[in-house]
Design a protein around this motif. Structure first.
Motif, PDB file in Angstrom:
ATOM      1  N   ASN A 332       0.835  -1.210   0.000  1.00 31.23           N
ATOM      2  CA  ASN A 332       0.000   0.000   0.000  1.00 31.23           C
ATOM      3  C   ASN A 332       0.865   1.253   0.000  1.00 31.23           C
ATOM      4  O   ASN A 332       0.577   2.229  -0.711  1.00 31.23           O
ATOM      5  N   ASP A 333       1.946   1.233   0.785  1.00 31.08           N
ATOM      6  CA  ASP A 333       2.874   2.375   0.790  1.00 31.08           C
ATOM      7  C   ASP A 333       3.476   2.582  -0.598  1.00 31.08           C
ATOM      8  O   ASP A 333       3.566   3.722  -1.078  1.00 31.08           O
ATOM      9  N   GLN A 335       2.303   1.696  -3.498  1.00 33.77           N
ATOM     10  CA  GLN A 335       1.316   2.207  -4.459  1.00 33.77           C
ATOM     11  C   GLN A 335       1.197   3.717  -4.346  1.00 33.77           C
ATOM     12  O   GLN A 335       1.068   4.424  -5.350  1.00 33.77           O
ATOM     13  N   LYS A 336       1.283   4.218  -3.120  1.00 29.75           N
ATOM     14  CA  LYS A 336       1.177   5.670  -2.906  1.00 29.75           C
ATOM     15  C   LYS A 336       2.445   6.391  -3.343  1.00 29.75           C
ATOM     16  O   LYS A 336       2.376   7.502  -3.890  1.00 29.75           O
ATOM     17  N   LEU A 341       1.876  10.241  -3.706  1.00 27.15           N
ATOM     18  CA  LEU A 341       0.835  10.609  -2.746  1.00 27.15           C
ATOM     19  C   LEU A 341       1.170  10.161  -1.328  1.00 27.15           C
ATOM     20  O   LEU A 341       0.364  10.351  -0.419  1.00 27.15           O
ATOM     21  N   TRP A 342       2.341   9.581  -1.132  1.00 27.19           N
ATOM     22  CA  TRP A 342       2.653   9.047   0.196  1.00 27.19           C
ATOM     23  C   TRP A 342       3.036  10.165   1.152  1.00 27.19           C
ATOM     24  O   TRP A 342       3.718  11.132   0.780  1.00 27.19           O
ATOM     25  N   CYS A 356       9.178   9.327  -2.082  1.00 25.48           N
ATOM     26  CA  CYS A 356       8.422   9.014  -3.308  1.00 25.48           C
ATOM     27  C   CYS A 356       9.337   8.975  -4.528  1.00 25.48           C
ATOM     28  O   CYS A 356       9.151   8.138  -5.427  1.00 25.48           O
TER      29      CYS A 356
END
Length: 392
Positions: A332-333, A335-336, A341-342, A356
């Motif tokens: 999930n991290d 993907q962001k 968007l993390w 990122c």
């Protein structure tokens, strides 16, 4: 403490090196020293009497004393070696899927004599760490008491050698890469090799040992599992310089992770250690990775190949994330981070932006190794962060 395919690779002075297979030189055959044995004596005539028998007994006693002295010397030499060598032979298993067993190989040069044994020049102290093929001890140099780290690595049947400028004989790859990484102006972020010796069944490396020091995993644990942003910036600046310096000197470390950075508790100076999983830098893709799974770049999982610099950028991103968050990044991290968007409460916008930029699945979008220190996060260092970094 990784070791790879048994081959000799020449190193030229260019920035990129080509590999070619060869065979390490075969050591000279050891010559057995012949000793006089009582059973080889000619028969004694019956008429020679007690004098002859006394002479025979004296020869036997002399031979027995000589044999006993040899046993003592062999025992003394054995106990100078770290005990892991004895234990390692009981567990001849490997941790890499491409290998099936560990076997001792013939060295590229004859084994040293007892008088030349590097272990005679150092006194071993406490054990600092142990890996799949070797062990590291604290030690002190006999001549001046200098504190060092002594690493003793057991050889395997597929150990890799390199030939590098200034060294006519092929060297174990870890020794060769450590020498290459330190060739040139002093790089305080890379561990220095002070002494070394290639023996028949193992090789020994004597490394500088900042005292007191610990690896970044232990450092994290001692600070509750995660670090303040200013302190992480101080550590990452040094870690990035170490990785970049290696690349510029033609060395691909191959295992950039928390365990392979040590930090001085007094000065917070960081050093990159353990080149046992490394290789020579090249422009073409690598298809084998000997590092640690949690730090593998995604392209290796998907395509089975990767390029050195972009892989090191990813590994540095994992280190940065872990020190700040106290855990490895989840799917999930990632993907962001892919979507930029993390974020994490308490972290600056520039810090999240750098994470990122490093944890991008597409290598073309991943921040290059040479540009990491140019990121805005490294350009602004608040007074609070600087003070915190040197007081913790």
């Amino acid at each position: 403490m990784g070791q790879r395919n048994s081959r000799v690779i020449p190193v030229n002075d260019g920035a990129v090196y080509d590999h070619h297979p060869s065979t390490p030189p075969t050591p000279d055959t050891d010559k057995a020293e012949q000793h006089f044995h009582p059973c080889d004596e000619p028969p004694v005539d019956a008429g020679e009497g007690d004098a002859q028998r006394r002479e025979e007994e004296e020869r036997r006693e002399a031979w027995g004393e000589e044999e006993e002295e040899m046993k003592k010397k062999r025992k003394k030499k054995f106990w100078r070696l770290p005990s892991f060598l004895k234990a390692a032979r009981k567990h001849l298993k490997v941790i890499r899927p491409s290998q099936t067993e560990v076997q001792l190989i013939e060295p590229p040069s004859p084994a040293s004599s007892a008088d030349d044994d590097i272990m005679c020049r150092y006194e071993l102290g406490d054990r600092l760490g142990v890996g799949g093929f070797g062990v590291v001890h604290e030690a002190s140099r006999v001549e001046d008491g200098l504190k060092v780290a002594l690493k003793d690595v057991m050889k395997t049947h597929d150990m890799e050698y390199l030939t590098i400028p200034g060294h006519p004989n092929p060297l174990p790859v870890e020794i060769a890469l450590t020498l290459l990484a330190n060739k040139g102006p002093s790089a305080p972020e890379i561990i220095k090799l002070l002494d070394w010796q290639d023996q028949r069944d193992n090789y020994v490396m004597v490394l500088e040992c900042p005292s007191p020091c610990e690896n970044l995993v232990s450092f994290l644990e001692g600070h509750g599992g995660r670090l303040e942003e200013g302190l992480v910036r101080h550590i990452m600046r040094q870690a990035t310089r170490a990785a970049h310096t290696c690349c510029r000197r033609g060395v691909f470390h191959g295992d950039i992770k928390l365990e392979n950075f040590i930090v001085s508790k007094d000065t917070l100076q960081v050093k990159l250690i353990d080149f046992g999983c490394g290789d020579l830098m090249r422009k073409s893709a690598y298809t084998t990775l000997y590092g640690t799974m949690e730090y593998y770049p995604p392209e290796y999982r998907v395509k089975g190949k990767y390029h050195a610099k972009s892989a090191m950028s990813w590994s540095l991103g994992v280190i940065l994330f872990t020190m700040l968050c106290g855990r490895f990044p989840t799917d999930n991290d990632l993907q962001k981070t892919e979507l930029n968007l993390w974020s994490e409460p308490g972290l600056s916008k520039d810090c999240c932006s750098l994470i990122c930029s490093l944890l991008q699945h597409k290598t073309k979008r991943r921040l290059g190794l040479g540009k990491i220190l140019q990121h805005d996060w490294f350009q602004v260092l608040s007074l609070r962060s600087a003070t915190f970094a040197f007081v913790v």
